[in-house]
Write an enzyme that holds these catalytic residues in place. Structure first.
Site, PDB file in Angstrom:
ATOM      1  N   SER A  43       0.841  -1.194   0.000  1.00  0.00           N
ATOM      2  CA  SER A  43       0.000   0.000   0.000  1.00  0.00           C
ATOM      3  C   SER A  43       0.882   1.252   0.000  1.00  0.00           C
ATOM      4  CB  SER A  43      -0.967  -0.050   1.189  1.00  0.00           C
ATOM      5  OG  SER A  43      -2.037   0.849   1.019  1.00  0.00           O
TER       6      SER A  43
ATOM      7  N   HIS B 257      -7.827  -5.705   0.369  1.00  0.00           N
ATOM      8  CA  HIS B 257      -6.627  -4.874   0.421  1.00  0.00           C
ATOM      9  C   HIS B 257      -5.526  -5.531   1.254  1.00  0.00           C
ATOM     10  CE1 HIS B 257      -4.661  -1.022  -0.233  1.00  0.00           C
ATOM     11  NE2 HIS B 257      -4.335  -0.967   1.046  1.00  0.00           N
TER      12      HIS B 257
END
Length: 261
Positions: free
Chosen positions: A104, A238
């Site tokens: 990320s 995610h």
């Protein structure tokens, strides 16, 4: 690109010890894996990675300021400053080939560190691994960091990957919020920027149910990887890493060892 001579560190070695949690190899390391966590994340998220690789690999996980054992250190809310400090702290560890993995926000940081190492020190990592993050030239600015605490917490919950106890307990939340806000300031103010290429292979990873990033988005990392690019899509959101730690670390281990995967 072959790793060049070991650069001379411009900061004391202790800076590197402050910036990285190291999991020493059982023998003299032949290589290092440098892991850069996500926004709001810490080295503890990747604790299990410390023993997931072969005996010749030393795992090094970034310890961002403003959390855990660096709670008293001021948070950093600028990608340029974070890149500067991480790169300088990394210099003493370049005596063996280094692979970068960023998840990320950490993926953007890993990319910027890769560019900084090449531009200032003439060194390229053995490979760059990026996870769950759009490439630099496809990023869209977000102003979430300018909103209230509730909006920030809602986004952290939406993405997952953070202990709910930290978010639900008011006292604990007050402790972690400054670091979360600083990280989301970095995320919200970084990019888009030109797709400057890197001189190493690039491997990308994505969960197929990530709420913010598509396979097409992640494929854009190929634009900065003229030598080699590969995208692996796994089941999950995610934080697909939580369910696929063993398979992801096994693939990274093989790629660091030069085995085709």
């Amino acid at each position: 690109m072959t790793l060049g001579p070991r650069p001379t560190a411009t900061r004391p070695a202790v800076a590197g010890e402050r910036w990285f949690r190291r999991y020493p190899a059982t023998s003299a390391p032949r290589r290092r894996l440098v892991v850069l966590p996500h926004a709001g994340g810490s080295a503890s998220f990747f604790h299990a990675w410390g023993t997931a690789f072969d005996a010749g690999t030393e795992v090094v996980v970034a310890r961002y300021p403003g959390r855990h054992d660096r709670l008293a250190d001021p948070c950093i809310d600028s990608m340029a400053e974070l890149t500067e400090q991480v790169t300088e702290a990394l210099l003493p560890l370049l005596d063996v080939p280094v692979t970068l993995f960023g998840h990320s926000m950490g993926a953007s940081l890993a990319y910027e560190v890769t560019l900084r190492l090449a531009e200032r020190h003439g060194v390229s990592p053995a490979a760059l691994h990026v996870s769950s993050r759009k490439p630099p030239h496809r990023l869209t600015p977000r102003r979430l960091h300018e909103q209230g605490d509730d909006a920030l917490i809602a986004e952290v919950r939406r993405l997952g990957g953070t202990d709910e106890a930290l978010l639900s307990d008011p006292d604990l939340r007050d402790i972690v919020l400054p670091a979360i806000r600083a990280d989301f300031t970095i995320v919200g103010t970084y990019g888009p920027r030109p797709a400057d290429p890197v001189d190493c292979p690039v491997y990308a990873y994505l969960g197929d149910r990530d709420p913010s990033i598509s396979v097409q988005d992640m494929s854009g990392w190929a634009d900065i990887a003229p030598s080699h690019f590969r995208l692996d899509v796994l089941r999950g959101g995610h934080f697909y890493l939580q369910d696929h730690r063993e398979s992801v670390t096994r693939v990274i281990d093989a790629r660091m060892a030069g085995r085709t995967v």
